[in-house]
Design an enzyme around this catalytic site. Sequence first.
Site, PDB file in Angstrom:
ATOM      1  N   ASP A  61       0.856  -1.194   0.000  1.00 34.71           N
ATOM      2  CA  ASP A  61       0.000   0.000   0.000  1.00 34.71           C
ATOM      3  C   ASP A  61       0.886   1.236   0.000  1.00 34.71           C
ATOM      4  O   ASP A  61       2.004   1.222   0.533  1.00 34.71           O
ATOM      5  CB  ASP A  61      -0.895   0.013   1.249  1.00 34.71           C
ATOM      6  CG  ASP A  61      -2.124   0.918   1.089  1.00 34.71           C
ATOM      7  OD1 ASP A  61      -3.241   0.367   0.942  1.00 34.71           O
ATOM      8  OD2 ASP A  61      -1.964   2.156   1.103  1.00 34.71           O
ATOM      9  N   TYR A  93     -14.114   8.489 -13.326  1.00 39.80           N
ATOM     10  CA  TYR A  93     -13.758   7.280 -12.574  1.00 39.80           C
ATOM     11  C   TYR A  93     -14.202   6.031 -13.355  1.00 39.80           C
ATOM     12  O   TYR A  93     -13.435   5.081 -13.525  1.00 39.80           O
ATOM     13  CB  TYR A  93     -14.433   7.316 -11.197  1.00 39.80           C
ATOM     14  CG  TYR A  93     -14.323   6.031 -10.421  1.00 39.80           C
ATOM     15  CD1 TYR A  93     -13.149   5.696  -9.743  1.00 39.80           C
ATOM     16  CD2 TYR A  93     -15.385   5.126 -10.369  1.00 39.80           C
ATOM     17  CE1 TYR A  93     -13.045   4.515  -9.039  1.00 39.80           C
ATOM     18  CE2 TYR A  93     -15.288   3.939  -9.663  1.00 39.80           C
ATOM     19  CZ  TYR A  93     -14.117   3.640  -8.995  1.00 39.80           C
ATOM     20  OH  TYR A  93     -14.008   2.458  -8.296  1.00 39.80           O
TER      21      TYR A  93
HETATM   22  N1  LIG Z   1     -15.797   1.215  -2.116  1.00 37.93           N
HETATM   23  C1  LIG Z   1     -16.536   1.169  -3.218  1.00 37.93           C
HETATM   24  O1  LIG Z   1     -17.731   1.520  -3.228  1.00 37.93           O
HETATM   25  C2  LIG Z   1     -15.936   0.641  -4.496  1.00 37.93           C
HETATM   26  C3  LIG Z   1     -16.796   0.270  -5.545  1.00 37.93           C
HETATM   27  C4  LIG Z   1     -16.258  -0.242  -6.723  1.00 37.93           C
HETATM   28  C5  LIG Z   1     -14.886  -0.389  -6.843  1.00 37.93           C
HETATM   29  N2  LIG Z   1     -14.072  -0.017  -5.811  1.00 37.93           N
HETATM   30  C6  LIG Z   1     -12.637  -0.227  -5.986  1.00 37.93           C
HETATM   31  O2  LIG Z   1     -12.202  -1.128  -4.987  1.00 37.93           O
HETATM   32  C7  LIG Z   1     -10.798  -0.951  -4.783  1.00 37.93           C
HETATM   33  C8  LIG Z   1     -10.505  -0.904  -3.306  1.00 37.93           C
HETATM   34  O3  LIG Z   1     -11.126   0.239  -2.752  1.00 37.93           O
HETATM   35  P1  LIG Z   1     -11.691   0.266  -1.262  1.00 37.93           P
HETATM   36  O4  LIG Z   1     -13.161   0.450  -1.368  1.00 37.93           O
HETATM   37  O5  LIG Z   1     -11.147  -0.857  -0.472  1.00 37.93           O
HETATM   38  O6  LIG Z   1     -11.094   1.677  -0.809  1.00 37.93           O
HETATM   39  P2  LIG Z   1     -10.108   2.081   0.385  1.00 37.93           P
HETATM   40  O7  LIG Z   1      -9.898   3.551   0.196  1.00 37.93           O
HETATM   41  O8  LIG Z   1     -10.630   1.591   1.683  1.00 37.93           O
HETATM   42  O9  LIG Z   1      -8.756   1.300   0.046  1.00 37.93           O
HETATM   43  C9  LIG Z   1      -7.932   1.671  -1.029  1.00 37.93           C
HETATM   44  C10 LIG Z   1      -6.486   1.472  -0.611  1.00 37.93           C
HETATM   45  O10 LIG Z   1      -5.663   1.779  -1.753  1.00 37.93           O
HETATM   46  C11 LIG Z   1      -4.538   2.492  -1.276  1.00 37.93           C
HETATM   47  N3  LIG Z   1      -3.958   3.293  -2.349  1.00 37.93           N
HETATM   48  C12 LIG Z   1      -4.407   4.469  -2.859  1.00 37.93           C
HETATM   49  N4  LIG Z   1      -3.551   4.922  -3.795  1.00 37.93           N
HETATM   50  C13 LIG Z   1      -2.554   4.013  -3.878  1.00 37.93           C
HETATM   51  C14 LIG Z   1      -1.380   3.940  -4.640  1.00 37.93           C
HETATM   52  N5  LIG Z   1      -1.033   4.927  -5.492  1.00 37.93           N
HETATM   53  N6  LIG Z   1      -0.565   2.862  -4.479  1.00 37.93           N
HETATM   54  C15 LIG Z   1      -0.882   1.897  -3.587  1.00 37.93           C
HETATM   55  N7  LIG Z   1      -1.963   1.926  -2.813  1.00 37.93           N
HETATM   56  C16 LIG Z   1      -2.796   2.973  -2.963  1.00 37.93           C
HETATM   57  C17 LIG Z   1      -5.069   3.374  -0.150  1.00 37.93           C
HETATM   58  O11 LIG Z   1      -4.018   3.812   0.702  1.00 37.93           O
HETATM   59  C18 LIG Z   1      -6.036   2.412   0.529  1.00 37.93           C
HETATM   60  O12 LIG Z   1      -5.405   1.661   1.547  1.00 37.93           O
HETATM   61  C19 LIG Z   1     -10.417   0.314  -5.562  1.00 37.93           C
HETATM   62  O13 LIG Z   1      -9.822  -0.058  -6.792  1.00 37.93           O
HETATM   63  C20 LIG Z   1     -11.758   0.988  -5.805  1.00 37.93           C
HETATM   64  O14 LIG Z   1     -11.731   1.802  -6.970  1.00 37.93           O
HETATM   65  C21 LIG Z   1     -14.564   0.476  -4.635  1.00 37.93           C
END
Ligand SMILES: NC(=O)c1ccc[n+]([C@@H]2O[C@H](COP(=O)([O-])OP(=O)(O)OC[C@H]3O[C@@H](n4cnc5c(N)ncnc54)[C@H](O)[C@@H]3O)[C@@H](O)[C@H]2O)c1
Length: 266
Positions: free
Chosen positions: A38, A163
């Site tokens: 991360d 996005y």
């Molecule tokens: N939460 C939702 O509703 C949702 C829906 C569809 C897709 N997603 C996708 O799911 C995935 C996970 O998201 P989440 O919901 O767990 O969010 P989250 O914000 O809880 O976790 C995302 C993690 O990615 C890390 N991160 C951000 N930029 C980074 C980088 N440049 N390099 C390495 N790590 C990095 C952050 O520090 C964080 O720990 C993402 O790809 C997001 O786009 C989320």
Amino acid sequence: MKGLLEGKVALITGAGSGVGRAACLLFAEHGAKVIAADVNGDNAAETAELVRAQNGEAIAAACDVADPASVDAAVAAGVEAYGRLDCIYNNAGVTISPIPGKGLRTLTECDGEDMRRVADVNVMGVVHGCQSAIRQFEKQGGGGAIVSTASVAGLIGYGGVFYGATKGAVVQLTRALAIEVADKGIRVNAVCPAGMLTHYAGMDPDSEHRGRILEGMGRVHPLGRAIDPRDTASAALFLCSDLASNVTGVNLPVDGGLSAGRKVGG
Ligand SMILES: NC(=O)c1ccc[n+]([C@@H]2O[C@H](COP(=O)([O-])OP(=O)(O)OC[C@H]3O[C@@H](n4cnc5c(N)ncnc54)[C@H](O)[C@@H]3O)[C@@H](O)[C@H]2O)c1
């Protein structure tokens, strides 16, 4: 069923929170040795500690997926610790900063720098993970599984436009790359979740209104429930595992039926 990744080494990005943390814990429960990567190194270290606390094996890597050298270093650290790499789960992702008090930005409200930041992480971050993993898989003589987190917003018009475009790029990369590397025995798939209550987009999974927020998120899914990060991690686990040994080029919705359509009259 346990042991779906017994003896395998898996690198998971975005491992410090949400889906990535859930995946580290789940993959380790299934026998994987995990590299929790991360951009927030402290949160990655905390995830690795949580895995070890449940008797799993994990190391942490501070890794910015937007920087190819940083991704290569995380893969190298995993190979040094565990001797090989079997799966990469490109899960790190960010979204366009919402407008305080209003929420999602329309395309014309997005600013260039913010869009470049999101594309660098969501598209180039996945590209870097794929490049680095494929090079390592080739050194090992082929085989290996790549899974990425796209989104339901990459499958249908839903939520933030820019996005969604970055996630649509991941969906198409998944199909095209699956074809490109099939003859090396490398499988490439993605999971496409709908709304999950994580730290994503400024949400707070520990909010006192958690129940109400989850209920609201669930209302837009035909199955009626919000998606849990572990639901998405479970789909990624399946796609990384040998249960999916003949599955490649798939973008698997984890969306409670959202992208399937809607009831007539509903
Ligand atoms: N939460 C939702 O509703 C949702 C829906 C569809 C897709 N997603 C996708 O799911 C995935 C996970 O998201 P989440 O919901 O767990 O969010 P989250 O914000 O809880 O976790 C995302 C993690 O990615 C890390 N991160 C951000 N930029 C980074 C980088 N440049 N390099 C390495 N790590 C990095 C952050 O520090 C964080 O720990 C993402 O790809 C997001 O786009 C989320």
